[in-house]
Design a protein around this motif. Sequence first.
Motif, short mmCIF file in Angstrom:
data_model
loop_
_atom_site.label_atom_id
_atom_site.label_comp_id
_atom_site.label_asym_id
_atom_site.label_seq_id
_atom_site.Cartn_x
_atom_site.Cartn_y
_atom_site.Cartn_z
N ALA A 79 -27.42 20.59 5.56
CA ALA A 79 -28.56 21.29 6.16
C ALA A 79 -29.78 21.09 5.27
CB ALA A 79 -28.24 22.78 6.29
N GLN A 80 -30.90 20.74 5.88
CA GLN A 80 -32.11 20.47 5.08
C GLN A 80 -33.36 21.01 5.78
OE1 GLN A 80 -34.41 17.52 5.92
NE2 GLN A 80 -35.81 18.51 4.51
N TRP A 81 -34.19 21.72 5.02
CA TRP A 81 -35.50 22.21 5.48
C TRP A 81 -36.42 22.21 4.29
CZ3 TRP A 81 -37.55 27.51 4.74
CH2 TRP A 81 -38.80 27.69 5.36
N ILE A 82 -37.47 21.46 4.33
CA ILE A 82 -38.37 21.18 3.21
C ILE A 82 -37.53 20.89 1.98
CG2 ILE A 82 -40.47 22.19 4.13
CD1 ILE A 82 -39.90 24.80 2.73
N SER A 83 -37.62 21.69 0.94
CA SER A 83 -36.87 21.38 -0.28
C SER A 83 -35.51 22.08 -0.35
CB SER A 83 -37.69 21.77 -1.51
OG SER A 83 -37.95 23.15 -1.50
N TYR A 84 -35.18 22.80 0.69
CA TYR A 84 -33.91 23.50 0.70
C TYR A 84 -32.83 22.59 1.29
CZ TYR A 84 -36.74 27.67 -0.09
OH TYR A 84 -37.62 28.56 -0.60
N MET A 85 -31.68 22.53 0.62
CA MET A 85 -30.60 21.67 1.10
C MET A 85 -29.27 22.31 0.75
SD MET A 85 -29.87 17.63 0.40
CE MET A 85 -31.33 17.16 1.33
N TYR A 86 -28.37 22.31 1.74
CA TYR A 86 -27.04 22.88 1.55
C TYR A 86 -25.99 21.91 2.05
CZ TYR A 86 -30.04 27.02 1.42
OH TYR A 86 -31.04 27.92 1.15
N TRP A 87 -24.84 21.91 1.36
CA TRP A 87 -23.73 21.03 1.72
C TRP A 87 -22.48 21.86 1.97
CZ3 TRP A 87 -23.96 15.76 2.23
CH2 TRP A 87 -25.08 15.11 1.71
N GLY A 88 -21.65 21.37 2.88
CA GLY A 88 -20.33 21.92 3.04
C GLY A 88 -19.35 21.27 2.10
N GLN A 89 -18.12 21.73 2.17
CA GLN A 89 -17.09 21.22 1.25
C GLN A 89 -16.40 19.96 1.78
OE1 GLN A 89 -16.57 23.56 3.48
NE2 GLN A 89 -14.67 22.83 4.45
N GLY A 90 -16.62 19.65 3.04
CA GLY A 90 -16.06 18.44 3.63
C GLY A 90 -14.77 18.69 4.38
N THR A 91 -14.51 17.82 5.34
CA THR A 91 -13.25 17.85 6.08
C THR A 91 -12.73 16.42 6.19
OG1 THR A 91 -12.16 18.62 8.11
CG2 THR A 91 -14.38 17.71 8.37
N GLN A 92 -11.45 16.24 5.95
CA GLN A 92 -10.85 14.91 5.91
C GLN A 92 -10.53 14.43 7.32
OE1 GLN A 92 -9.95 12.80 3.14
NE2 GLN A 92 -9.63 11.34 4.82
N VAL A 93 -10.95 13.21 7.60
CA VAL A 93 -10.59 12.53 8.84
C VAL A 93 -9.82 11.27 8.46
CG1 VAL A 93 -11.45 11.27 10.85
CG2 VAL A 93 -12.55 13.42 10.15
N THR A 94 -8.62 11.14 8.97
CA THR A 94 -7.78 9.98 8.70
C THR A 94 -7.38 9.35 10.02
OG1 THR A 94 -6.92 11.01 6.68
CG2 THR A 94 -5.69 9.15 7.58
N VAL A 95 -7.71 8.07 10.17
CA VAL A 95 -7.37 7.34 11.38
C VAL A 95 -6.29 6.33 11.02
CG1 VAL A 95 -8.23 5.97 13.30
CG2 VAL A 95 -9.75 7.60 12.16
N SER A 96 -5.11 6.57 11.54
CA SER A 96 -3.97 5.74 11.18
C SER A 96 -2.87 5.90 12.23
CB SER A 96 -3.43 6.16 9.80
OG SER A 96 -2.26 5.43 9.49
N SER A 97 -2.14 4.81 12.42
CA SER A 97 -0.99 4.86 13.32
C SER A 97 0.28 5.24 12.55
CB SER A 97 -0.82 3.52 14.03
OG SER A 97 -0.73 2.47 13.09
#
Length: 116
Positions: free
Chosen positions: A98-116
């Motif tokens: 998330a970003q607005w002017i100088s403010y910025m926030y990040w989440g912790q992430g979520t893993q996506v794995t594409v595999s058979s």
Amino acid sequence: QVQVVESGGGLVPPGGSLRLSCAASGFTFSRYTMRWYRQAPGKERELVATISAAGGTISHTTSVKGRFTISRDNAKNTVYLQMNSLNPEDTAVYYCNAQWISYMYWGQGTQVTVSS
């Protein structure tokens, strides 16, 4: 307290679909440009998609155009990433930003794995 929380990741076979969600709180979500980034093992973090504060301007990186769609619901303080036709090269940790002017926030992430 600012919170940015991604969800919806997982293991999916090639050709499959996932919908990521990013729920935000603690700031005025409707002011913020929202972005999805991803980082694959051994690679730099890359920008995947961007949506403006009101949702009127959207962009996607070339490698996901036609397969991924970013959207947002300002009433729910949530941004989404619909991912279709997934392939192994899409395997990564996906982060919400998330970003607005100088403010910025990040989440912790979520893993996506594409595999058979």
